[in-house]
Design a protein around this motif. Structure first.
Motif, PDB file in Angstrom:
ATOM      1  N   ARG A  49       0.766  -0.988  -0.154  1.00 12.09           N
ATOM      2  CA  ARG A  49      -0.669   0.014   0.145  1.00 12.09           C
ATOM      3  C   ARG A  49       1.069   1.303   0.038  1.00 12.09           C
ATOM      4  O   ARG A  49       1.053   2.431  -0.925  1.00 12.09           O
ATOM      5  N   LEU A  50       2.267   1.115   0.532  1.00  9.21           N
ATOM      6  CA  LEU A  50       2.614   1.994   0.941  1.00  9.21           C
ATOM      7  C   LEU A  50       3.467   2.513  -0.362  1.00  9.21           C
ATOM      8  O   LEU A  50       3.388   3.708  -0.892  1.00  9.21           O
ATOM      9  N   TRP A  51       3.847   1.484  -0.761  1.00 13.37           N
ATOM     10  CA  TRP A  51       4.612   1.420  -2.583  1.00 13.37           C
ATOM     11  C   TRP A  51       3.978   2.227  -3.319  1.00 13.37           C
ATOM     12  O   TRP A  51       4.549   3.024  -4.010  1.00 13.37           O
ATOM     13  N   LYS A  52       2.858   1.718  -3.748  1.00 14.13           N
ATOM     14  CA  LYS A  52       1.939   2.355  -4.103  1.00 14.13           C
ATOM     15  C   LYS A  52       1.669   3.120  -4.380  1.00 14.13           C
ATOM     16  O   LYS A  52       1.156   4.633  -5.181  1.00 14.13           O
ATOM     17  N   ASP A  53       1.583   3.704  -2.517  1.00 13.73           N
ATOM     18  CA  ASP A  53       1.182   5.656  -2.351  1.00 13.73           C
ATOM     19  C   ASP A  53       2.246   6.371  -3.237  1.00 13.73           C
ATOM     20  O   ASP A  53       1.784   7.083  -3.232  1.00 13.73           O
ATOM     21  N   ASP A  72      -2.963   2.253 -17.665  1.00 12.11           N
ATOM     22  CA  ASP A  72      -2.859   1.478 -16.663  1.00 12.11           C
ATOM     23  C   ASP A  72      -2.578  -0.554 -16.798  1.00 12.11           C
ATOM     24  O   ASP A  72      -3.767  -0.776 -16.572  1.00 12.11           O
ATOM     25  N   VAL A  73      -1.846  -0.781 -17.139  1.00 11.57           N
ATOM     26  CA  VAL A  73      -1.458  -2.031 -17.792  1.00 11.57           C
ATOM     27  C   VAL A  73      -1.383  -2.797 -16.744  1.00 11.57           C
ATOM     28  O   VAL A  73      -0.184  -2.771 -16.172  1.00 11.57           O
ATOM     29  N   ALA A  74      -2.064  -4.394 -17.062  1.00 11.82           N
ATOM     30  CA  ALA A  74      -1.761  -5.790 -15.904  1.00 11.82           C
ATOM     31  C   ALA A  74      -2.094  -4.884 -13.910  1.00 11.82           C
ATOM     32  O   ALA A  74      -2.061  -4.955 -13.228  1.00 11.82           O
ATOM     33  N   GLY A  75      -3.707  -3.847 -14.486  1.00  8.19           N
ATOM     34  CA  GLY A  75      -3.982  -2.731 -12.962  1.00  8.19           C
ATOM     35  C   GLY A  75      -4.923  -4.791 -13.104  1.00  8.19           C
ATOM     36  O   GLY A  75      -5.511  -3.696 -11.385  1.00  8.19           O
ATOM     37  N   ASP A  79      -6.153  -1.468  -7.994  1.00 14.69           N
ATOM     38  CA  ASP A  79      -5.640  -1.094  -7.043  1.00 14.69           C
ATOM     39  C   ASP A  79      -5.126   0.454  -7.461  1.00 14.69           C
ATOM     40  O   ASP A  79      -4.752   0.911  -6.982  1.00 14.69           O
ATOM     41  N   ILE A  80      -3.974   0.450  -7.903  1.00 13.29           N
ATOM     42  CA  ILE A  80      -3.949   1.365  -8.713  1.00 13.29           C
ATOM     43  C   ILE A  80      -4.640   2.868  -9.534  1.00 13.29           C
ATOM     44  O   ILE A  80      -4.317   3.933  -9.543  1.00 13.29           O
ATOM     45  N   ALA A  81      -4.796   2.286 -11.045  1.00 15.57           N
ATOM     46  CA  ALA A  81      -6.408   3.039 -11.337  1.00 15.57           C
ATOM     47  C   ALA A  81      -7.420   3.867  -9.685  1.00 15.57           C
ATOM     48  O   ALA A  81      -7.663   4.834 -10.196  1.00 15.57           O
ATOM     49  N   PHE A  82      -7.459   3.197  -8.860  1.00 15.47           N
ATOM     50  CA  PHE A  82      -8.812   3.739  -7.611  1.00 15.47           C
ATOM     51  C   PHE A  82      -7.436   4.705  -7.359  1.00 15.47           C
ATOM     52  O   PHE A  82      -8.000   5.858  -6.972  1.00 15.47           O
ATOM     53  N   THR A 141       0.876   3.492 -16.907  1.00 16.34           N
ATOM     54  CA  THR A 141       1.456   2.561 -15.037  1.00 16.34           C
ATOM     55  C   THR A 141       1.536   1.605 -16.374  1.00 16.34           C
ATOM     56  O   THR A 141       0.640   0.589 -15.951  1.00 16.34           O
ATOM     57  N   ILE A 142       2.181   0.447 -14.903  1.00 19.43           N
ATOM     58  CA  ILE A 142       1.979  -0.991 -14.840  1.00 19.43           C
ATOM     59  C   ILE A 142       2.815  -1.234 -13.358  1.00 19.43           C
ATOM     60  O   ILE A 142       4.461  -0.435 -13.098  1.00 19.43           O
ATOM     61  N   ALA A 143       1.990  -1.631 -12.998  1.00 24.82           N
ATOM     62  CA  ALA A 143       2.746  -2.135 -10.934  1.00 24.82           C
ATOM     63  C   ALA A 143       2.622  -3.792 -11.273  1.00 24.82           C
ATOM     64  O   ALA A 143       2.117  -4.231 -10.622  1.00 24.82           O
TER      65      ALA A 143
END
Length: 254
Positions: A49-53, A72-75, A79-82, A141-143
């Motif tokens: 959660r901290l990494w994504k923030d 947002d690829v592989a989204g 989680d990232i989109a929101f 973005t891609i996470a």
């Protein structure tokens, strides 16, 4: 001439035919989709959660009404989109593309619960062959997804293609720990605890063993930075988080 069907590639620590890998990856995420977000919390102790923030803070979507369209690829589960649409203004919109129909399905359900259907689109799509026009997004973005594609170089070229001039590429991915002792602790935890927790929570630890192995076969920070640069991006750089457990990679389309 050798074609793709006779080449092999890494699937965790195994070698498989290139044309088999995507199907195997799809099986992993089909099994994990329903509990994917729960497992992220358990596997990382909530650190994801901290990494994504941090990741979304680096993206810094504009706060106003100006149009800002993110791919947002592989989204998957959103989680990232929101995070992006909540951090940005009313003009921020995210299109999520994920190759797993099961992950996309979970994302749509979450999006409806979050009340964000007007600001997010979900589609099944392959990072190596995106179904979007050239120069159509302000950011890509891609996470935790690019290490799962069969041809990373093709995915990077597709990222460059769909970005507008001046658009930004951002990738959050597990990387190589650069802190003595932490690397040994991390290895021990990854190969014992994570598959065991995965088996308890989902009934199958194998998908999580693959995910751990895929981290070890992914290029290190400097090698991946060079790949981003080779794809055409300017000012390719990275920033380590948690001693290199993960890294945020950045590049700009010129």
């Amino acid at each position: 001439m050798t074609d793709d069907r006779t080449r092999d590639t890494a699937f965790g620590f195994r070698r498989v035919a290139e044309d088999e890998k995507q199907g195997l990856v799809n099986e992993v995420f089909a099994k994990a989709a329903e509990r994917y977000d729960q497992m992220n919390d358990l596997m990382s102790g909530g650190l994801h959660r901290l990494w994504k923030d941090d990741f979304v803070t680096m993206l810094s979507p504009p706060k106003g009404a100006q149009a800002f369209h993110v791919l947002d690829v592989a989204g998957g589960t959103g989680d990232i989109a929101f995070r992006i649409v909540k951090a940005g203004g009313s003009g921020t919109h995210v299109t999520v593309a994920d190759i797993s129909p099961e992950m996309v399905g979970e994302g749509r359900k979450r999006c409806e619960r979050e009340g964000l259907l007007s600001r997010c689109d979900f589609t099944v799509g392959n990072a190596e062959a995106l179904a979007f026009p050239d120069k159509s997004f302000d950011a890509y973005t891609i996470a935790f997804g690019i290490r799962n594609v069969t041809h990373i170089d093709r995915a990077l070229k597709e990222a460059y293609r769909v970005l507008k001039p001046g658009g930004r590429f951002l990738c959050l991915e597990f990387s190589h720990v650069d802190v003595p002792l932490l690397d040994r602790i991390y290895d021990a935890y990854s190969f014992t605890v994570i598959p065991a927790v995965g088996k308890v929570v989902t009934g199958d630890g194998q998908p999580y063993r693959y995910l751990v192995e895929s981290i070890r076969t992914f290029p290190d920070q400097e090698a991946f930075r060079a790949m981003i640069e080779e794809a055409g991006f300017a000012r390719a750089s990275y920033r380590n988080l948690t001693g290199g457990v993960v890294a945020i990679h950045s590049g700009w389309r010129i």
